[in-house]
Every structure is written in C-alpha cells, then in structure tokens.
Design a protein around this motif. Structure first.
Motif, PDB file in Angstrom:
ATOM      1  N   LEU A 184       0.084  -3.640  -4.315  1.00  0.00           N
ATOM      2  CA  LEU A 184      -0.275  -3.837  -3.146  1.00  0.00           C
ATOM      3  C   LEU A 184       1.175  -3.483  -2.279  1.00  0.00           C
ATOM      4  O   LEU A 184       1.154  -2.939  -1.360  1.00  0.00           O
ATOM      5  N   SER A 188       2.044  -0.538   0.177  1.00  0.00           N
ATOM      6  CA  SER A 188       2.278  -0.674   1.566  1.00  0.00           C
ATOM      7  C   SER A 188       3.666  -0.063   2.103  1.00  0.00           C
ATOM      8  O   SER A 188       3.794   0.425   3.114  1.00  0.00           O
ATOM      9  N   TYR A 192       3.932   2.648   4.723  1.00  0.00           N
ATOM     10  CA  TYR A 192       4.875   2.477   5.989  1.00  0.00           C
ATOM     11  C   TYR A 192       5.695   3.536   6.290  1.00  0.00           C
ATOM     12  O   TYR A 192       5.822   4.039   7.423  1.00  0.00           O
ATOM     13  N   LEU A 582       5.920  -6.814   6.772  1.00  0.00           N
ATOM     14  CA  LEU A 582       4.860  -6.253   6.039  1.00  0.00           C
ATOM     15  C   LEU A 582       4.598  -6.788   4.716  1.00  0.00           C
ATOM     16  O   LEU A 582       3.632  -7.142   4.300  1.00  0.00           O
ATOM     17  N   ILE A 586       1.539  -9.441   3.330  1.00  0.00           N
ATOM     18  CA  ILE A 586       0.854  -9.169   2.192  1.00  0.00           C
ATOM     19  C   ILE A 586       0.849 -10.376   1.169  1.00  0.00           C
ATOM     20  O   ILE A 586      -0.011 -10.472   0.714  1.00  0.00           O
TER      21      ILE A 586
END
Length: 596
Positions: A184, A188, A192, A582, A586
């Motif tokens: 994950l 991300s 991004y 971020l 997460i």
C-alpha cells in the motif's frame, strides 16, 4: 530534564533549523553539530567521531564504489534502453516503470543497494529523453525506502522487530506479515509522484541551472540533434549506389552518423561506401529534410536500433568544434582529398571559413588555416583526433569508455553483496566485500574507487550519527518519547497510533532508523500494555514508520541521491512533506482497522 538533555535538545534544534533553511552547506552543518557535541562535553572523543566508522558510512562508501563499477561496465545501459524502447518520451510512464522496479527490488535487498544499482541507468534515461534528472532520481529514492517496508527483511528496523518481540515473550512475525501495508505504501508513493510529481519535484534545470558544453554548442550553433532510424528495403533505389551518388551531401542539415548490418557498425561512413539491402541508417538533422531524403530513397523508418546504442548517450558521443591550425596536413586540401571520414570515423556537420557558415556539401572546399568545423562522433574517436597535432579540439569532453568485458564480474560482485546480506552477514561487511571484489577483479581501479566517493554525503551522515548517539546517551530521546506517550494516555486508538507514527517519523529524521526503533520499541511495548492494546501491532507500526523519512536528507538513501539529483534541503521538504502526510495517513488507517 537534566542539563545534558537540555544541551542536546538545543543542538538538535539548531541542527534541524540549519538543515531546513540551509544557512551553510549540509555537510558543514553536520560538522558544526559534531563540534558542539564535543565542546559541550556531551560525547567522548571516541563517541564523537564514531560516525566515520559507522555501518551506515561503510555501506554508503561501498555502494558508491559499486555504483561506479556498474556504470563503467554499461550493465544498466541495457535496462535504460529497455525503458526507452517502451516509452516515447513519456515522463510519467518512465517514472512508473522505474519506481515500481526499484520499490519491488528494495523489498529483498538493502534499499540503498537498489538505488545504487539503478542510478546509472536513470542518468542515461535522463540524458536520452531530456528529462531533468531531478525529476527521476528523488522518486526512485523514495520508492526504495517505501519498498523496504514490503517484507520483514527489507530494512534494518523490520529485521529487529522479532528480536524485540522475543525478548518481551511475544509471538514473532513471519517474513510477509508486513507485506500488505508495504505494498500500500509503495503504491501510494508511485501514485503520488505519477499525479503530483510535476508540482512537488524540482523543475530540474540541467547541471544546477547551467547549460552543459554540449547544450551551449547545440543552442549557439542551432545544431540539429534529433536522431532518426531507417532501414533499406529491397525496393530502395539506393541499393548498390555509393553515399556520394545518392546526393545526401547536397541536402543541408542531414548527415549519416552511422550504418549497421549484422551487428557491424560503421561510424561516419566514407562517401564511397555502397548501400546494401537490410542496412540500418542513423541520421541526424532537421526533421523535414530527413523525411524528404528518406522518401526519395524509399527508406523504411524504424523506432530504434540497438547497434547504435553508443550514440544514445552524451557520455559516449556528441558534437565538437575542431579548429585547423597552421601547418596542419589538411591545409590546402579538401575534406574529400583528405578522406576525413575514412581516417577518423567522425562526421563533419558544419564548416566555418572566412566568416562564412557552410551547411551543405563542403567536401571540395579548400581548407585554410583558421577554418573550423563542427563534427559529430564517438568521444573515443574525437579523443584520437585531439591527440593529432593537425587539429585543435576546442570543445571540452570526457571519454567514459565502457568496460563491457567486465560485466559479469560486476554483476557477480553486486549479487554477492546482496546474497551475503540476505544470509545474515552485516551490511557493511557484505557491501564492502562486493566493492573490494570489483577492485580486485579490475572492474574499477582503486583511483576510480576513491573518485567515486561523494565526500559531502559521507561527512553529512558521519556528522549526524553522533547526534543520535547523544540523544540516546543523555536520555533525551527517551525523555521526548515518554512525554509524548503520556499525552495520549486514555486517548482514542487512532490518536495513539498517530502519535506513535509521528514520534517514529521525528526520530528517523534525527538518528538512524535502526537507532530510532531501538529507542522506541521498549517504550511502545510498555505503553501498549498500559493502554490494553496489542504490543505486537504497535511495535510493527513503529518499525514501519521509521521509514517515513522524506523531508530531510538524513536517511541513507536520501543522502546518496543529493548530489546526483542536484537537490537542496528545500527540495526534500517540498516533495517529502506530502509523502510524509500520505505515509502517516495510510499506516494509521491500516493499523487501526486491520491490525488492531
């Protein structure tokens, strides 16, 4: 809080402010930090300079040496050509392939090793596609850090987690326990930069805002520098004719740089060379003129040709200005009479004579002293011309000849380092073994190895390591951790997770990530017990979160990419801030809803 803790926290504050605002160079900041720790008596002399013999520094030096060895053998040229063949200048697609590949690889090997392996190829792609290197290097560095969270052997802190759990009589994790959150996080990071990279990454002016010598020459002379690839089909009218007979020299801004057939490449082919069916041509010039020539000769355009790979890289080929001095053998003769192409395998592009610029056929122009030419060719051929007293090469260049015969030795040394580290050998010993192996096998000379070391980066890391040691020795790290933990007692689980993530992030910026987890793990286990939360999950959260080190170049990977990418601390803060937020979002959500 005692006096020593106050002093260390003040030094920490000064160091962080100096790093963020860049009052002086980052390596100078690190040295000032060492001096302050020494004169305040916080650390002994041995502790003060322990950073220079630390594992991080030895690993850094070793991967720098191996990176140059890999670059010298041209191994990653093949990877860069593969990426280029799949993407026609699309920066986003190139970034997608690079970040995905580096991220996955770093889940199994040291993330700094993954970056060192790919850095030469990334620089080649940057040169070929004219994509600023600063827009490619930082994303692969971040991807490597994120990829290190995919397995329990991907980073030092994750490797240590099970040791802490065993010492607390808790069940250990298996190698893939962290894989879901790691994937994950990597996704991300890729997303991004894919969508927001153009906003957060430096604009990337080549060479820190200065034009290279090649760019200056191309721009000042308005030189056509786009490559075009064609093959000669069976119905082409030029088959059996010489280059001179097809009239290419009468067309301005069109030059044949090389011919290839059956893996045999002829650079700057002689005018009496006869065209054959199935031959590949590398042309350079203005697009419209090249297309007109190709249509006239019924040539078939192709996307690329691997035989011409040496012309894809500005480190191996380019334009040069050549001046004809008094007493030169070519004076009084023409290019045709002298057989310039046949002798030197270099293509003349423009001639300057008596103030006149000649771009069409100047093969029969009598050369006089003071005439100059713009030529194109491989740097190794131009280097031979430079040694010839009949010519003066005015363009500076550096010959970076690839040692293709040592590719397998370089691969073996790099793989040996990875295998050794996977089987439990310490990272410094594993990577230093690979670096010394490259020297002993003549992949790289000892002089080249010394030049490969970026000393600014070494002093940055070696200078900041004692600060982390001082935080641990004086108890300042434990003091901060306990104060923050006390604040969240009785708070909702999501707030507790957020504070642990923030604390881990802060500690990873001011000390090594291994040092951060060593300080945090015992505190987190104790705190989890008091809060009736699963200590295994909280320790894993802390171990994952110490990878959230993006807003300062204190992580080993970020330190490694500073110089190649031409970054400043502000660049890391700008791009790393969004990634940090971020990352926290997460991890907190994942551990809140999945792990607890």
């Amino acid at each position: 809080m005692d006096t020593n803790q106050i002093i260390v926290l003040i030094i920490l504050l000064i160091t962080v402010i100096a790093l963020i605002f860049e009052f002086v160079r980052i390596d100078i900041v690190a040295l000032i930090c060492v001096i302050l720790l020494g004169w305040t008596g916080i650390l002994s002399s041995q502790e003060l300079f322990s950073g220079f013999s630390s594992s991080a520094v030895i690993v850094m030096i070793s991967v720098m040496i191996m990176g140059v060895g890999i670059q010298k053998t041209g191994i990653m040229d093949q990877f860069s050509q593969f990426v280029l063949s799949k993407n026609k200048g699309n920066e986003k697609k190139i970034l997608l392939i690079l970040t995905s590949t580096v991220g996955i690889l770093s889940s199994l090997i040291q993330n700094i090793g993954a970056v060192a392996l790919f850095l030469p190829g990334v620089l080649n792609i940057s040169k070929e596609k004219k994509i600023p290197k600063s827009r490619l290097i930082m994303p692969i560095g971040f991807a490597a850090i994120l990829g290190g969270t995919i397995t329990m052997v991907g980073s030092g802190p994750l490797i240590l987690v099970n040791d802490f759990l065993k010492s607390a009589s808790l069940q250990s994790y298996n190698i893939f326990s962290v894989t879901p959150i790691g994937i994950l996080l990597l996704i991300s990071g890729i997303v991004y930069f894919y969508f927001f990279g153009k906003y957060v990454l430096p604009k990337g002016i080549t060479n820190h805002g200065k034009e290279s010598h090649q760019e200056k020459l191309i721009n000042s002379m308005n030189l056509p520098h786009s490559f075009y690839y064609y093959t000669i089909p069976a119905n082409s009218p030029i088959i059996g004719k010489t280059i001179n007979e097809v009239g290419i020299f009468d067309i301005p801004d069109v030059n044949i740089i090389a011919l290839s057939k059956d893996k045999s490449v002829q650079c700057a082919p002689w005018r009496q060379t006869i065209f054959e069916e199935g031959e590949d041509l590398l042309l350079i010039g203005k697009e419209q003129n090249v297309k007109e020539f190709a249509e006239k000769c019924l040539l078939t355009q192709i996307t690329c040709c691997d035989d011409f790979k040496d012309f894809h890289d500005s480190s191996t080929s380019g334009f040069a200005e050549v001046i004809i001095p008094h007493g030169s053998e070519i004076v009084g003769e023409t290019i045709r009479e002298y057989s310039f192409r046949r002798r030197h395998a270099i293509e003349p592009v423009i001639l300057f004579s008596k103030g006149e610029e000649i771009r069409c056929d100047f093969s029969d122009h009598k050369i006089i002293p003071g005439d100059s030419m713009i030529v194109y060719g491989l740097w190794e051929h131009i280097a031979e011309l430079k040694r010839d007293l009949d010519f003066v090469v005015a363009t500076p260049f550096k010959v970076e000849k690839k040692n293709l015969s040592k590719q397998w030795e370089a691969i073996a040394c790099f793989l040996l380092s990875i295998i050794l580290s996977l089987f439990g050998v310490s990272a410094p010993l594993a990577f230093l073994t690979g670096a010394v192996g490259m020297i002993l096998l003549n992949v790289i000379s000892i002089e080249e190895a010394y030049r490969a070391i970026e000393w600014k980066v070494i002093f940055l890391i070696a200078g900041l390591i004692p600060l982390g040691l001082a935080m641990q020795k004086t108890g300042a790290a434990v003091f901060l951790a306990q104060k923050l933990m006390a604040v969240v007692v009785g708070k909702p689980t999501s707030i507790i997770l957020l504070i642990i993530g923030l604390l881990s992030t802060i500690f990873s910026l001011i000390m090594t990530n291994v040092g951060a987890i060593v300080v945090l793990a015992p505190l987190v286990i104790e705190f989890a017990t008091l809060s009736n939360l699963d200590p295994r999950a909280l320790v894993l959260l802390a171990a994952v979160s110490v990878a959230n080190s993006f807003i300062l170049p204190t992580h080993q990977v970020n330190a490694l990419i500073i110089s190649p990418g031409g970054y400043t601390n502000k660049d890391f803060f700008k791009a790393g801030s969004g990634m940090t937020i971020l990352f926290l979002l997460i991890t907190v959500l994942y551990f809140n809803f999945v792990m607890l």
